[in-house]
Design a protein around this motif. Structure first.
Motif, PDB file in Angstrom:
ATOM      1  N   SER A 289      -7.597   1.116   0.563  1.00 25.82           N
ATOM      2  CA  SER A 289      -8.159  -0.139   0.065  1.00 25.82           C
ATOM      3  C   SER A 289      -8.275  -1.180   1.177  1.00 25.82           C
ATOM      4  O   SER A 289      -9.316  -1.830   1.331  1.00 25.82           O
ATOM      5  N   ASN A 290      -7.221  -1.310   1.970  1.00 21.58           N
ATOM      6  CA  ASN A 290      -7.247  -2.284   3.059  1.00 21.58           C
ATOM      7  C   ASN A 290      -8.229  -1.885   4.155  1.00 21.58           C
ATOM      8  O   ASN A 290      -8.915  -2.734   4.727  1.00 21.58           O
ATOM      9  N   ALA A 291      -8.298  -0.605   4.453  1.00 24.83           N
ATOM     10  CA  ALA A 291      -9.235  -0.138   5.480  1.00 24.83           C
ATOM     11  C   ALA A 291     -10.675  -0.371   5.032  1.00 24.83           C
ATOM     12  O   ALA A 291     -11.522  -0.789   5.833  1.00 24.83           O
ATOM     13  N   LEU A 292     -10.977  -0.116   3.767  1.00 23.29           N
ATOM     14  CA  LEU A 292     -12.329  -0.368   3.256  1.00 23.29           C
ATOM     15  C   LEU A 292     -12.678  -1.849   3.333  1.00 23.29           C
ATOM     16  O   LEU A 292     -13.793  -2.202   3.723  1.00 23.29           O
ATOM     17  N   ASP A 293     -11.718  -2.687   2.984  1.00 23.79           N
ATOM     18  CA  ASP A 293     -11.949  -4.129   3.066  1.00 23.79           C
ATOM     19  C   ASP A 293     -12.244  -4.551   4.505  1.00 23.79           C
ATOM     20  O   ASP A 293     -13.175  -5.302   4.760  1.00 23.79           O
TER      21      ASP A 293
ATOM     22  N   TYR B 136       0.579   6.311  -3.413  1.00 26.63           N
ATOM     23  CA  TYR B 136       0.528   4.857  -3.414  1.00 26.63           C
ATOM     24  C   TYR B 136       0.213   4.321  -2.015  1.00 26.63           C
ATOM     25  O   TYR B 136      -0.672   3.491  -1.840  1.00 26.63           O
ATOM     26  N   ILE B 137       0.935   4.801  -1.013  1.00 27.83           N
ATOM     27  CA  ILE B 137       0.746   4.336   0.367  1.00 27.83           C
ATOM     28  C   ILE B 137      -0.680   4.603   0.833  1.00 27.83           C
ATOM     29  O   ILE B 137      -1.341   3.715   1.380  1.00 27.83           O
ATOM     30  N   THR B 138      -1.158   5.825   0.635  1.00 26.56           N
ATOM     31  CA  THR B 138      -2.504   6.144   1.110  1.00 26.56           C
ATOM     32  C   THR B 138      -3.569   5.368   0.338  1.00 26.56           C
ATOM     33  O   THR B 138      -4.594   5.000   0.910  1.00 26.56           O
ATOM     34  N   SER B 139      -3.314   5.077  -0.922  1.00 26.02           N
ATOM     35  CA  SER B 139      -4.264   4.264  -1.701  1.00 26.02           C
ATOM     36  C   SER B 139      -4.324   2.835  -1.172  1.00 26.02           C
ATOM     37  O   SER B 139      -5.407   2.246  -1.080  1.00 26.02           O
ATOM     38  N   ILE B 140      -3.173   2.279  -0.814  1.00 29.75           N
ATOM     39  CA  ILE B 140      -3.131   0.921  -0.273  1.00 29.75           C
ATOM     40  C   ILE B 140      -3.815   0.872   1.094  1.00 29.75           C
ATOM     41  O   ILE B 140      -4.611  -0.032   1.371  1.00 29.75           O
ATOM     42  N   ILE B 141      -3.515   1.852   1.942  1.00 27.29           N
ATOM     43  CA  ILE B 141      -4.165   1.889   3.252  1.00 27.29           C
ATOM     44  C   ILE B 141      -5.675   2.029   3.075  1.00 27.29           C
ATOM     45  O   ILE B 141      -6.451   1.349   3.739  1.00 27.29           O
TER      46      ILE B 141
ATOM     47  N   ALA C   8     -10.081   5.096   5.882  1.00 23.59           N
ATOM     48  CA  ALA C   8     -10.196   5.034   4.427  1.00 23.59           C
ATOM     49  C   ALA C   8     -10.561   6.401   3.848  1.00 23.59           C
ATOM     50  O   ALA C   8      -9.998   6.821   2.832  1.00 23.59           O
ATOM     51  N   GLU C   9     -11.472   7.103   4.498  1.00 27.93           N
ATOM     52  CA  GLU C   9     -11.886   8.423   4.017  1.00 27.93           C
ATOM     53  C   GLU C   9     -10.724   9.408   4.048  1.00 27.93           C
ATOM     54  O   GLU C   9     -10.514  10.161   3.093  1.00 27.93           O
ATOM     55  N   LYS C  10      -9.957   9.411   5.143  1.00 22.12           N
ATOM     56  CA  LYS C  10      -8.817  10.331   5.240  1.00 22.12           C
ATOM     57  C   LYS C  10      -7.751   9.989   4.210  1.00 22.12           C
ATOM     58  O   LYS C  10      -7.156  10.879   3.603  1.00 22.12           O
ATOM     59  N   CYS C  11      -7.511   8.702   4.023  1.00 20.13           N
ATOM     60  CA  CYS C  11      -6.508   8.301   3.036  1.00 20.13           C
ATOM     61  C   CYS C  11      -6.946   8.665   1.627  1.00 20.13           C
ATOM     62  O   CYS C  11      -6.113   9.045   0.796  1.00 20.13           O
ATOM     63  N   ASN C  12      -8.227   8.580   1.356  1.00 19.99           N
ATOM     64  CA  ASN C  12      -8.746   8.997   0.058  1.00 19.99           C
ATOM     65  C   ASN C  12      -8.463  10.482  -0.172  1.00 19.99           C
ATOM     66  O   ASN C  12      -8.063  10.877  -1.269  1.00 19.99           O
ATOM     67  N   LEU C  13      -8.654  11.292   0.854  1.00 18.46           N
ATOM     68  CA  LEU C  13      -8.367  12.723   0.739  1.00 18.46           C
ATOM     69  C   LEU C  13      -6.882  12.978   0.462  1.00 18.46           C
ATOM     70  O   LEU C  13      -6.534  13.784  -0.403  1.00 18.46           O
TER      71      LEU C  13
END
Length: 113
Positions: A58-62, A51-56, A78-83
């Motif tokens: 999303s916000n980083a992409l924005d 959940y945390i990495t998905s939120i980060i 965003a790329e690292k959080c996606n991983l």
């Protein structure tokens, strides 16, 4: 993980956007925690990590889409959080959860904030 999750809840309830420096600091705390503790996370910890990495992410992409001075850095975050979100999702699937259960728990986490 709980401390990072509580901090995320504070951020999500804010009316203003945090600075790049604070965003990057929180992101780094999350990544450092995952690097150190990922193998030891239980199901609840994995769900919160996802959940945390998905939120980060999303916000980083924005923020990256705004083409500011830190756009490339946000894109990398965003790329690292996606991983990491994918890794947590994979580990949850390996533990016997279905994708539907994971998505439902994700929604429950979101609804609780």
């Amino acid at each position: 993980m709980e401390k990072l999750f509580e901090q995320l809840k504070v951020y999500l309830k804010m009316d203003t956007e945090i600075s790049f420096e604070e965003f990057a600091s929180y992101y780094q705390q999350v990544i450092d925690f995952l690097k150190e503790n990922y193998d030891r996370l239980d199901q609840d910890g994995l769900l919160k990590a996802r959940y945390i990495t998905s939120i980060i992410q999303s916000n980083a992409l924005d923020r990256a889409r705004r083409k500011g001075v830190h756009a490339k850095k946000y894109k990398k975050m965003a790329e690292k959080c996606n991983l990491w979100a994918g890794a947590a999702n994979y580990k949850l699937l390996q533990s016997g959860m279905t994708q539907e259960e994971i998505d439902r728990m994700d929604k429950e986490i979101s609804d609780s904030i």
